[in-house]
Motif scaffolding. Structure first.
Motif, PDB file in Angstrom:
ATOM      1  N   ASP A  23     -25.780  21.044  73.030  1.00 44.99           N
ATOM      2  CA  ASP A  23     -25.796  21.412  71.615  1.00 44.99           C
ATOM      3  C   ASP A  23     -26.775  22.572  71.411  1.00 44.99           C
ATOM      4  OD1 ASP A  23     -24.008  19.454  70.384  1.00 44.99           O
ATOM      5  OD2 ASP A  23     -25.479  17.982  71.072  1.00 44.99           O
ATOM      6  N   ILE A  24     -26.249  23.711  71.020  1.00 47.24           N
ATOM      7  CA  ILE A  24     -27.061  24.916  70.864  1.00 47.24           C
ATOM      8  C   ILE A  24     -27.480  25.109  69.400  1.00 47.24           C
ATOM      9  CG2 ILE A  24     -27.183  27.392  71.265  1.00 47.24           C
ATOM     10  CD1 ILE A  24     -26.858  25.710  73.795  1.00 47.24           C
ATOM     11  N   LEU A  25     -26.521  24.989  68.493  1.00 41.57           N
ATOM     12  CA  LEU A  25     -26.795  25.096  67.063  1.00 41.57           C
ATOM     13  C   LEU A  25     -26.464  23.764  66.404  1.00 41.57           C
ATOM     14  CD1 LEU A  25     -25.231  28.620  66.343  1.00 41.57           C
ATOM     15  CD2 LEU A  25     -27.604  28.074  66.969  1.00 41.57           C
ATOM     16  N   VAL A  26     -27.385  23.250  65.596  1.00 39.61           N
ATOM     17  CA  VAL A  26     -27.212  21.927  64.999  1.00 39.61           C
ATOM     18  C   VAL A  26     -27.482  22.020  63.495  1.00 39.61           C
ATOM     19  CG1 VAL A  26     -27.978  19.528  64.984  1.00 39.61           C
ATOM     20  CG2 VAL A  26     -27.927  20.805  67.145  1.00 39.61           C
ATOM     21  N   ASP A  27     -26.435  21.881  62.707  1.00 37.74           N
ATOM     22  CA  ASP A  27     -26.546  21.873  61.242  1.00 37.74           C
ATOM     23  C   ASP A  27     -27.342  23.080  60.737  1.00 37.74           C
ATOM     24  OD1 ASP A  27     -26.009  20.924  58.701  1.00 37.74           O
ATOM     25  OD2 ASP A  27     -27.828  19.702  58.630  1.00 37.74           O
ATOM     26  N   VAL A  28     -26.899  24.271  61.158  1.00 37.67           N
ATOM     27  CA  VAL A  28     -27.591  25.498  60.760  1.00 37.67           C
ATOM     28  C   VAL A  28     -27.193  25.890  59.342  1.00 37.67           C
ATOM     29  CG1 VAL A  28     -27.760  27.988  61.160  1.00 37.67           C
ATOM     30  CG2 VAL A  28     -27.890  26.389  63.085  1.00 37.67           C
ATOM     31  N   ASN A  29     -28.198  26.125  58.508  1.00 33.52           N
ATOM     32  CA  ASN A  29     -27.997  26.629  57.153  1.00 33.52           C
ATOM     33  C   ASN A  29     -28.893  27.857  56.981  1.00 33.52           C
ATOM     34  OD1 ASN A  29     -26.324  24.349  55.770  1.00 33.52           O
ATOM     35  ND2 ASN A  29     -27.987  23.276  56.815  1.00 33.52           N
ATOM     36  N   LEU A  30     -28.291  28.955  56.569  1.00 33.82           N
ATOM     37  CA  LEU A  30     -29.043  30.201  56.448  1.00 33.82           C
ATOM     38  C   LEU A  30     -28.362  31.104  55.435  1.00 33.82           C
ATOM     39  CD1 LEU A  30     -31.284  32.140  57.532  1.00 33.82           C
ATOM     40  CD2 LEU A  30     -29.596  32.928  59.220  1.00 33.82           C
ATOM     41  N   GLU A  31     -29.162  31.700  54.565  1.00 34.33           N
ATOM     42  CA  GLU A  31     -28.638  32.664  53.597  1.00 34.33           C
ATOM     43  C   GLU A  31     -29.510  33.916  53.641  1.00 34.33           C
ATOM     44  OE1 GLU A  31     -28.608  30.721  49.810  1.00 34.33           O
ATOM     45  OE2 GLU A  31     -26.694  29.705  50.200  1.00 34.33           O
ATOM     46  N   ILE A  32     -28.852  35.083  53.650  1.00 36.30           N
ATOM     47  CA  ILE A  32     -29.567  36.356  53.624  1.00 36.30           C
ATOM     48  C   ILE A  32     -28.939  37.229  52.541  1.00 36.30           C
ATOM     49  CG2 ILE A  32     -30.391  38.332  54.939  1.00 36.30           C
ATOM     50  CD1 ILE A  32     -29.974  36.777  57.478  1.00 36.30           C
ATOM     51  N   ALA A  33     -29.778  37.724  51.642  1.00 36.26           N
ATOM     52  CA  ALA A  33     -29.297  38.502  50.499  1.00 36.26           C
ATOM     53  C   ALA A  33     -29.294  39.993  50.807  1.00 36.26           C
ATOM     54  CB  ALA A  33     -30.183  38.223  49.287  1.00 36.26           C
ATOM     55  N   ALA A  34     -28.602  40.747  49.972  1.00 34.80           N
ATOM     56  CA  ALA A  34     -28.576  42.201  50.087  1.00 34.80           C
ATOM     57  C   ALA A  34     -29.998  42.750  50.030  1.00 34.80           C
ATOM     58  CB  ALA A  34     -27.744  42.788  48.951  1.00 34.80           C
ATOM     59  N   GLY A  35     -30.314  43.655  50.947  1.00 35.40           N
ATOM     60  CA  GLY A  35     -31.625  44.263  50.982  1.00 35.40           C
ATOM     61  C   GLY A  35     -32.697  43.433  51.667  1.00 35.40           C
ATOM     62  N   GLU A  36     -32.314  42.281  52.201  1.00 36.84           N
ATOM     63  CA  GLU A  36     -33.290  41.379  52.823  1.00 36.84           C
ATOM     64  C   GLU A  36     -33.204  41.462  54.341  1.00 36.84           C
ATOM     65  OE1 GLU A  36     -34.779  36.751  52.415  1.00 36.84           O
ATOM     66  OE2 GLU A  36     -32.660  37.196  52.103  1.00 36.84           O
ATOM     67  N   ILE A  37     -34.370  41.449  54.987  1.00 34.35           N
ATOM     68  CA  ILE A  37     -34.445  41.469  56.442  1.00 34.35           C
ATOM     69  C   ILE A  37     -35.122  40.194  56.916  1.00 34.35           C
ATOM     70  CG2 ILE A  37     -35.373  42.659  58.463  1.00 34.35           C
ATOM     71  CD1 ILE A  37     -35.327  45.230  56.769  1.00 34.35           C
ATOM     72  N   VAL A  38     -34.429  39.457  57.781  1.00 33.71           N
ATOM     73  CA  VAL A  38     -34.945  38.202  58.320  1.00 33.71           C
ATOM     74  C   VAL A  38     -35.147  38.370  59.825  1.00 33.71           C
ATOM     75  CG1 VAL A  38     -34.468  35.748  58.712  1.00 33.71           C
ATOM     76  CG2 VAL A  38     -33.824  36.829  56.538  1.00 33.71           C
ATOM     77  N   ALA A  39     -36.342  38.060  60.296  1.00 28.24           N
ATOM     78  CA  ALA A  39     -36.634  38.096  61.722  1.00 28.24           C
ATOM     79  C   ALA A  39     -36.408  36.707  62.315  1.00 28.24           C
ATOM     80  CB  ALA A  39     -38.073  38.543  61.964  1.00 28.24           C
ATOM     81  N   LEU A  40     -35.739  36.676  63.446  1.00 23.21           N
ATOM     82  CA  LEU A  40     -35.472  35.431  64.167  1.00 23.21           C
ATOM     83  C   LEU A  40     -36.310  35.436  65.438  1.00 23.21           C
ATOM     84  CD1 LEU A  40     -33.849  32.819  64.775  1.00 23.21           C
ATOM     85  CD2 LEU A  40     -32.071  34.292  65.758  1.00 23.21           C
ATOM     86  N   VAL A  41     -37.295  34.542  65.489  1.00 23.67           N
ATOM     87  CA  VAL A  41     -38.209  34.471  66.633  1.00 23.67           C
ATOM     88  C   VAL A  41     -38.094  33.082  67.237  1.00 23.67           C
ATOM     89  CG1 VAL A  41     -40.603  34.625  67.376  1.00 23.67           C
ATOM     90  CG2 VAL A  41     -39.783  36.124  65.560  1.00 23.67           C
ATOM     91  N   ALA A  42     -37.745  33.021  68.511  1.00 22.82           N
ATOM     92  CA  ALA A  42     -37.609  31.726  69.189  1.00 22.82           C
ATOM     93  C   ALA A  42     -37.682  31.962  70.696  1.00 22.82           C
ATOM     94  CB  ALA A  42     -36.294  31.050  68.809  1.00 22.82           C
ATOM     95  N   PRO A  43     -38.032  30.926  71.468  1.00 22.74           N
ATOM     96  CA  PRO A  43     -38.125  31.096  72.921  1.00 22.74           C
ATOM     97  C   PRO A  43     -36.782  31.450  73.540  1.00 22.74           C
ATOM     98  CG  PRO A  43     -39.142  29.034  72.202  1.00 22.74           C
ATOM     99  CD  PRO A  43     -38.376  29.561  71.034  1.00 22.74           C
ATOM    100  N   SER A  44     -36.826  32.064  74.707  1.00 20.15           N
ATOM    101  CA  SER A  44     -35.603  32.345  75.448  1.00 20.15           C
ATOM    102  C   SER A  44     -34.852  31.044  75.705  1.00 20.15           C
ATOM    103  CB  SER A  44     -35.930  33.024  76.781  1.00 20.15           C
ATOM    104  OG  SER A  44     -36.542  34.275  76.568  1.00 20.15           O
ATOM    105  N   GLY A  45     -33.550  31.075  75.522  1.00 18.99           N
ATOM    106  CA  GLY A  45     -32.732  29.893  75.736  1.00 18.99           C
ATOM    107  C   GLY A  45     -32.604  28.993  74.531  1.00 18.99           C
ATOM    108  N   ALA A  46     -33.259  29.357  73.430  1.00 19.39           N
ATOM    109  CA  ALA A  46     -33.208  28.503  72.230  1.00 19.39           C
ATOM    110  C   ALA A  46     -31.914  28.671  71.446  1.00 19.39           C
ATOM    111  CB  ALA A  46     -34.396  28.807  71.321  1.00 19.39           C
ATOM    112  N   GLY A  47     -31.199  29.777  71.699  1.00 19.57           N
ATOM    113  CA  GLY A  47     -29.926  29.970  71.022  1.00 19.57           C
ATOM    114  C   GLY A  47     -29.870  31.170  70.096  1.00 19.57           C
ATOM    115  N   LYS A  48     -30.820  32.101  70.230  1.00 22.13           N
ATOM    116  CA  LYS A  48     -30.845  33.264  69.337  1.00 22.13           C
ATOM    117  C   LYS A  48     -29.566  34.094  69.445  1.00 22.13           C
ATOM    118  CE  LYS A  48     -34.638  35.240  70.754  1.00 22.13           C
ATOM    119  NZ  LYS A  48     -34.964  34.328  71.885  1.00 22.13           N
ATOM    120  N   SER A  49     -29.177  34.415  70.680  1.00 25.29           N
ATOM    121  CA  SER A  49     -27.984  35.247  70.859  1.00 25.29           C
ATOM    122  C   SER A  49     -26.729  34.513  70.396  1.00 25.29           C
ATOM    123  CB  SER A  49     -27.840  35.670  72.325  1.00 25.29           C
ATOM    124  OG  SER A  49     -28.895  36.535  72.704  1.00 25.29           O
ATOM    125  N   THR A  50     -26.683  33.204  70.638  1.00 20.94           N
ATOM    126  CA  THR A  50     -25.543  32.417  70.171  1.00 20.94           C
ATOM    127  C   THR A  50     -25.451  32.460  68.647  1.00 20.94           C
ATOM    128  OG1 THR A  50     -25.624  30.924  72.073  1.00 20.94           O
ATOM    129  CG2 THR A  50     -24.493  30.120  70.101  1.00 20.94           C
TER     130      THR A  50
END
Length: 228
Positions: A23-50
């Motif tokens: 299980d790579i992603l579990v019940d992911v909820n995320l919203e990003i609005a126009a003009g907003e920049i969100v940084a995703l920081v997590a260890p290698s293998g945590a599922g960022k690229s997925t």
């Protein structure tokens, strides 16, 4: 009313390795609005690229909905997902992936031509974007003739070529020195905000992440807010 460019609701994704379910992603909820920049920081293998692949419709989640620019991808067939991605998503990777046999201008023109834009209009758009990136005089140069920072700036311009509502970046400054990283990130951030797009940027660079509007991480496959 908030103009959401990306919404994920109840997204699950897993891979099967022989008879083991990962299980790579579990019940992911995320919203990003126009003009907003969100940084995703997590260890290698945590599922960022997925997560980025799911957001960009390169992978279909096992469960849940991905909504891009007010269009739900949940029930779309593969062709419709491709069109939605082509019209509304721009990608930037750690390695620029510019086509080596084409000039900077041409690399930025190609996604526009694929979308049916007139060649002269595509050329003008490429030059305008390169001007914004401080590279207009390098438009006729091929990638091998550009520095690493210049290549990545061209890659940003290419991602913005069709004026997408969503920009996804996977370690976009990972191959650059600290000074160049800051310059490239600022150009990327300004492009996202100037075009009222939304940005999700995966990075290991904490200094870069702190420049985003907010920071999230992956814990147990779920997206949660974090601070650095």
């Amino acid at each position: 009313m908030v103009d959401l460019k990306l919404s994920l609701h109840g997204v699950h994704h897993h891979y099967l390795e022989r008879e083991t379910r990962l299980d790579i992603l579990v019940d992911v909820n995320l919203e990003i609005a126009a003009g907003e920049i969100v940084a995703l920081v997590a260890p290698s293998g945590a599922g960022k690229s997925t997560l980025l692949h799911v957001c960009g419709l390169l992978e279909r989640p096992a469960q849940g909905d991905v909504n891009i620019c007010s269009t739900s991808a949940h029930t779309l067939n593969d062709r419709s997902r491709t069109l939605l991605r082509r019209q509304n998503v721009g990608y930037i990777y750690q390695f620029h992936h510019l086509l080596p046999e084409f000039s900077a201008d041409e690399n930025i023109m190609i996604p526009q031509l694929i979308a049916g834009v007139d060649k002269d209009v595509a050329k003008k758009r490429a030059q305008d974007l390169l001007t914004h990136m401080g590279l207009v005089e390098r438009g006729d140069h091929r990638p091998a003739q550009l520095s690493g920072g210049e290549q990545q700036r061209v890659a940003i311009a290419r991602a913005m070529a069709n004026n997408p509502g969503l920009i996804l970046a996977d370690e976009p400054t990972g191959n650059l020195d600290p000074d160049t990283s800051g310059i490239v990130f600022d150009l990327l951030a300004n492009s996202i905000k100037d075009h009222a797009a939304a940005g999700l940027i995966a990075t290991h660079n904490h200094d870069i992440a702190r420049r985003a509007d907010r920071i999230v991480t992956l814990e147990g496959g779920a997206v949660v807010p974090t601070t650095l």
